[in-house]
Design a protein around this motif. Structure first.
Motif, PDB file in Angstrom:
ATOM      1  N   VAL A  12      -5.379   9.032  -1.015  1.00  0.00           N
ATOM      2  CA  VAL A  12      -6.421   8.980  -0.911  1.00  0.00           C
ATOM      3  C   VAL A  12      -6.105   7.695  -2.402  1.00  0.00           C
ATOM      4  O   VAL A  12      -7.163   6.168  -2.088  1.00  0.00           O
ATOM      5  CB  VAL A  12      -6.821   9.932  -2.214  1.00  0.00           C
ATOM      6  N   GLN A  13      -5.232   7.324  -3.124  1.00  0.00           N
ATOM      7  CA  GLN A  13      -4.624   6.109  -4.045  1.00  0.00           C
ATOM      8  C   GLN A  13      -4.677   5.481  -2.834  1.00  0.00           C
ATOM      9  O   GLN A  13      -5.454   3.630  -3.308  1.00  0.00           O
ATOM     10  CB  GLN A  13      -3.778   6.198  -4.698  1.00  0.00           C
ATOM     11  N   VAL A  14      -4.142   5.630  -1.473  1.00  0.00           N
ATOM     12  CA  VAL A  14      -4.047   4.370  -0.567  1.00  0.00           C
ATOM     13  C   VAL A  14      -5.591   3.791  -0.647  1.00  0.00           C
ATOM     14  O   VAL A  14      -6.015   2.688   0.109  1.00  0.00           O
ATOM     15  CB  VAL A  14      -3.170   4.202   0.382  1.00  0.00           C
ATOM     16  N   ARG A  15      -6.307   4.494   0.313  1.00  0.00           N
ATOM     17  CA  ARG A  15      -7.580   4.687   1.052  1.00  0.00           C
ATOM     18  C   ARG A  15      -8.403   3.489  -0.300  1.00  0.00           C
ATOM     19  O   ARG A  15      -8.519   2.989  -0.044  1.00  0.00           O
ATOM     20  CB  ARG A  15      -8.710   5.801   1.463  1.00  0.00           C
ATOM     21  N   LYS A  16      -8.248   3.920  -1.702  1.00  0.00           N
ATOM     22  CA  LYS A  16      -9.189   3.716  -2.467  1.00  0.00           C
ATOM     23  C   LYS A  16      -8.836   2.323  -3.145  1.00  0.00           C
ATOM     24  O   LYS A  16      -9.705   1.391  -3.120  1.00  0.00           O
ATOM     25  CB  LYS A  16      -8.686   4.558  -4.189  1.00  0.00           C
ATOM     26  N   CYS A  17      -7.609   1.867  -3.370  1.00  0.00           N
ATOM     27  CA  CYS A  17      -6.920   0.622  -3.353  1.00  0.00           C
ATOM     28  C   CYS A  17      -7.180  -0.248  -2.157  1.00  0.00           C
ATOM     29  O   CYS A  17      -8.237  -0.904  -2.570  1.00  0.00           O
ATOM     30  CB  CYS A  17      -6.024   0.550  -3.725  1.00  0.00           C
ATOM     31  N   ALA A  18      -7.474  -0.204  -1.166  1.00  0.00           N
ATOM     32  CA  ALA A  18      -7.633  -0.664  -0.207  1.00  0.00           C
ATOM     33  C   ALA A  18      -9.375  -0.989  -0.308  1.00  0.00           C
ATOM     34  O   ALA A  18      -9.789  -2.075   0.036  1.00  0.00           O
ATOM     35  CB  ALA A  18      -7.321  -0.575   1.437  1.00  0.00           C
ATOM     36  N   ALA A  19      -9.671  -0.055   0.158  1.00  0.00           N
ATOM     37  CA  ALA A  19     -11.307   0.176  -0.538  1.00  0.00           C
ATOM     38  C   ALA A  19     -11.734  -1.065  -1.137  1.00  0.00           C
ATOM     39  O   ALA A  19     -12.400  -2.059  -1.278  1.00  0.00           O
ATOM     40  CB  ALA A  19     -12.050   1.189  -0.332  1.00  0.00           C
ATOM     41  N   GLU A  20     -11.556  -1.267  -2.223  1.00  0.00           N
ATOM     42  CA  GLU A  20     -11.644  -1.557  -3.235  1.00  0.00           C
ATOM     43  C   GLU A  20     -11.753  -3.225  -3.057  1.00  0.00           C
ATOM     44  O   GLU A  20     -11.881  -4.402  -3.546  1.00  0.00           O
ATOM     45  CB  GLU A  20     -10.696  -1.217  -4.814  1.00  0.00           C
TER      46      GLU A  20
ATOM     47  N   LEU B 108       1.028  -1.213   0.100  1.00  0.00           N
ATOM     48  CA  LEU B 108       0.411  -0.046  -0.336  1.00  0.00           C
ATOM     49  C   LEU B 108       0.867   1.177   0.058  1.00  0.00           C
ATOM     50  O   LEU B 108       0.626   2.659  -0.744  1.00  0.00           O
ATOM     51  CB  LEU B 108      -1.045  -0.439   1.586  1.00  0.00           C
ATOM     52  N   GLN B 109       2.280   0.815   0.403  1.00  0.00           N
ATOM     53  CA  GLN B 109       3.122   2.191   0.775  1.00  0.00           C
ATOM     54  C   GLN B 109       3.025   2.093  -0.835  1.00  0.00           C
ATOM     55  O   GLN B 109       3.370   3.634  -1.250  1.00  0.00           O
ATOM     56  CB  GLN B 109       4.049   2.047   1.512  1.00  0.00           C
ATOM     57  N   MET B 110       3.487   1.624  -1.898  1.00  0.00           N
ATOM     58  CA  MET B 110       4.073   1.726  -2.970  1.00  0.00           C
ATOM     59  C   MET B 110       3.529   2.299  -4.202  1.00  0.00           C
ATOM     60  O   MET B 110       3.180   2.577  -4.763  1.00  0.00           O
ATOM     61  CB  MET B 110       4.595   0.355  -3.133  1.00  0.00           C
ATOM     62  N   VAL B 111       1.620   1.978  -3.765  1.00  0.00           N
ATOM     63  CA  VAL B 111       0.915   2.729  -4.504  1.00  0.00           C
ATOM     64  C   VAL B 111       1.142   4.586  -4.749  1.00  0.00           C
ATOM     65  O   VAL B 111       0.213   4.462  -5.309  1.00  0.00           O
ATOM     66  CB  VAL B 111      -0.677   2.162  -3.617  1.00  0.00           C
TER      67      VAL B 111
ATOM     68  N   PHE C  95       4.326   3.002 -13.190  1.00  0.00           N
ATOM     69  CA  PHE C  95       4.119   1.414 -13.059  1.00  0.00           C
ATOM     70  C   PHE C  95       4.136   0.257 -11.965  1.00  0.00           C
ATOM     71  O   PHE C  95       3.722  -0.648 -12.479  1.00  0.00           O
ATOM     72  CB  PHE C  95       5.229   0.841 -14.599  1.00  0.00           C
ATOM     73  N   ILE C  96       5.011   1.101 -10.615  1.00  0.00           N
ATOM     74  CA  ILE C  96       5.752   0.454  -9.816  1.00  0.00           C
ATOM     75  C   ILE C  96       4.160  -0.276  -8.931  1.00  0.00           C
ATOM     76  O   ILE C  96       3.771  -0.746  -8.262  1.00  0.00           O
ATOM     77  CB  ILE C  96       6.432   0.798  -8.955  1.00  0.00           C
ATOM     78  N   GLN C  97       3.215   1.007  -9.209  1.00  0.00           N
ATOM     79  CA  GLN C  97       2.220   1.238  -8.243  1.00  0.00           C
ATOM     80  C   GLN C  97       1.285   0.112  -9.638  1.00  0.00           C
ATOM     81  O   GLN C  97       0.862  -0.684  -8.411  1.00  0.00           O
ATOM     82  CB  GLN C  97       0.986   2.642  -8.868  1.00  0.00           C
ATOM     83  N   LYS C  98       1.192   0.060 -10.458  1.00  0.00           N
ATOM     84  CA  LYS C  98       0.457  -0.760 -10.373  1.00  0.00           C
ATOM     85  C   LYS C  98       0.597  -2.200 -10.679  1.00  0.00           C
ATOM     86  O   LYS C  98      -0.320  -3.268 -10.037  1.00  0.00           O
ATOM     87  CB  LYS C  98       0.167  -1.011 -12.719  1.00  0.00           C
ATOM     88  N   ALA C  99       2.000  -2.407 -10.154  1.00  0.00           N
ATOM     89  CA  ALA C  99       2.597  -4.180  -9.866  1.00  0.00           C
ATOM     90  C   ALA C  99       2.003  -3.700  -8.774  1.00  0.00           C
ATOM     91  O   ALA C  99       1.447  -5.503  -8.415  1.00  0.00           O
ATOM     92  CB  ALA C  99       3.711  -3.762 -10.374  1.00  0.00           C
ATOM     93  N   ALA C 100       2.025  -2.653  -7.410  1.00  0.00           N
ATOM     94  CA  ALA C 100       1.948  -2.874  -6.066  1.00  0.00           C
ATOM     95  C   ALA C 100       0.414  -3.200  -6.055  1.00  0.00           C
ATOM     96  O   ALA C 100       0.697  -4.063  -5.096  1.00  0.00           O
ATOM     97  CB  ALA C 100       1.886  -1.652  -5.694  1.00  0.00           C
ATOM     98  N   ARG C 101      -0.369  -3.043  -6.848  1.00  0.00           N
ATOM     99  CA  ARG C 101      -1.860  -3.258  -6.913  1.00  0.00           C
ATOM    100  C   ARG C 101      -1.947  -4.794  -7.016  1.00  0.00           C
ATOM    101  O   ARG C 101      -2.947  -5.297  -6.431  1.00  0.00           O
ATOM    102  CB  ARG C 101      -2.239  -1.792  -7.640  1.00  0.00           C
ATOM    103  N   GLN C 102      -1.358  -5.055  -7.982  1.00  0.00           N
ATOM    104  CA  GLN C 102      -2.021  -6.580  -9.073  1.00  0.00           C
ATOM    105  C   GLN C 102      -1.137  -7.028  -7.880  1.00  0.00           C
ATOM    106  O   GLN C 102      -1.550  -8.101  -7.519  1.00  0.00           O
ATOM    107  CB  GLN C 102      -0.709  -6.133  -9.809  1.00  0.00           C
ATOM    108  N   ALA C 103      -0.243  -6.944  -7.138  1.00  0.00           N
ATOM    109  CA  ALA C 103       0.230  -7.078  -5.664  1.00  0.00           C
ATOM    110  C   ALA C 103      -0.685  -8.225  -4.563  1.00  0.00           C
ATOM    111  O   ALA C 103      -0.571  -8.965  -4.532  1.00  0.00           O
ATOM    112  CB  ALA C 103       1.790  -7.026  -5.968  1.00  0.00           C
ATOM    113  N   LEU C 104      -1.497  -6.900  -4.865  1.00  0.00           N
ATOM    114  CA  LEU C 104      -1.994  -6.422  -3.497  1.00  0.00           C
ATOM    115  C   LEU C 104      -3.347  -7.763  -3.711  1.00  0.00           C
ATOM    116  O   LEU C 104      -3.857  -8.308  -2.864  1.00  0.00           O
ATOM    117  CB  LEU C 104      -2.461  -5.322  -3.274  1.00  0.00           C
ATOM    118  N   ARG C 105      -3.818  -7.440  -5.321  1.00  0.00           N
ATOM    119  CA  ARG C 105      -4.562  -8.021  -5.089  1.00  0.00           C
ATOM    120  C   ARG C 105      -4.303  -9.602  -5.109  1.00  0.00           C
ATOM    121  O   ARG C 105      -5.345 -10.059  -5.072  1.00  0.00           O
ATOM    122  CB  ARG C 105      -5.482  -8.088  -7.054  1.00  0.00           C
ATOM    123  N   ILE C 106      -3.265  -9.918  -5.488  1.00  0.00           N
ATOM    124  CA  ILE C 106      -2.880 -12.031  -5.636  1.00  0.00           C
ATOM    125  C   ILE C 106      -3.205 -12.405  -4.306  1.00  0.00           C
ATOM    126  O   ILE C 106      -3.331 -13.315  -3.858  1.00  0.00           O
ATOM    127  CB  ILE C 106      -1.757 -12.296  -6.456  1.00  0.00           C
ATOM    128  N   MET C 107      -2.360 -11.238  -3.215  1.00  0.00           N
ATOM    129  CA  MET C 107      -2.108 -11.388  -1.856  1.00  0.00           C
ATOM    130  C   MET C 107      -3.617 -11.858  -1.075  1.00  0.00           C
ATOM    131  O   MET C 107      -3.806 -12.231  -0.252  1.00  0.00           O
ATOM    132  CB  MET C 107      -1.314 -10.333  -1.070  1.00  0.00           C
TER     133      MET C 107
END
Length: 133
Positions: free
Chosen positions: A57-65, A13-16, A22-34
């Motif tokens: 904002v991006q961290v909250r959005k990703c976590a909420a999703e 989430l910190q990487m998001v 491109f690292i943000q995208k990979a971090a979101r994908q890795a979080l989904r897999i996790m």
């Protein structure tokens, strides 16, 4: 993986928010897999602890999703019987009032889902004003 989920979620989430796109995208994908490969209860706890309290904002959005997808996976009846029901209702209410529209969308979806169960309906009425509901 379950024993490391809190630390991994925090780093991803910190990487998001603190990385190149491109690292943000990979971090979101890795979080989904996790989230898909740990127990749903552990995923929910890690997301609520690490992501939803963030000022970014991006961290909250990703976590909420990911929290919404985990809640859908578990189901509202099973969630109502968990010891995290009250916290979950509070978190959903907070996300539904978030300043970012995408995060607010996920929060509203959580609230709609939770309102289908009587226990959550009572909990949401306690944590939110009737105007917000």
């Amino acid at each position: 993986m379950d024993c490391e989920v809190d630390e991994v979620a925090q780093v991803l989430l910190q990487m998001v928010w603190n990385s190149l796109e491109f690292i943000q995208k990979a971090a979101r994908q890795a979080l989904r897999i996790m989230v898909e490969n740990v127990t749903p209860a552990r995923a929910m706890a890690a997301l609520m602890d690490s992501g939803l309290q963030s000022c970014h904002v991006q961290v909250r959005k990703c976590a909420a999703e990911h929290l919404l997808s985990t809640m859908e996976k578990i189901g509202v009846t099973k969630l109502a019987g968990s010891h995290r029901a009250e916290r979950l209702a509070h978190v959903a209410g907070m996300l539904a009032k978030d300043s970012h529209k995408d995060t607010r969308h996920y929060g509203l979806e959580m609230v709609r889902m939770l309102l289908t169960h009587q226990k959550f309906k009572r909990l949401l009425e306690q944590s939110l004003s009737t105007r917000d509901l």
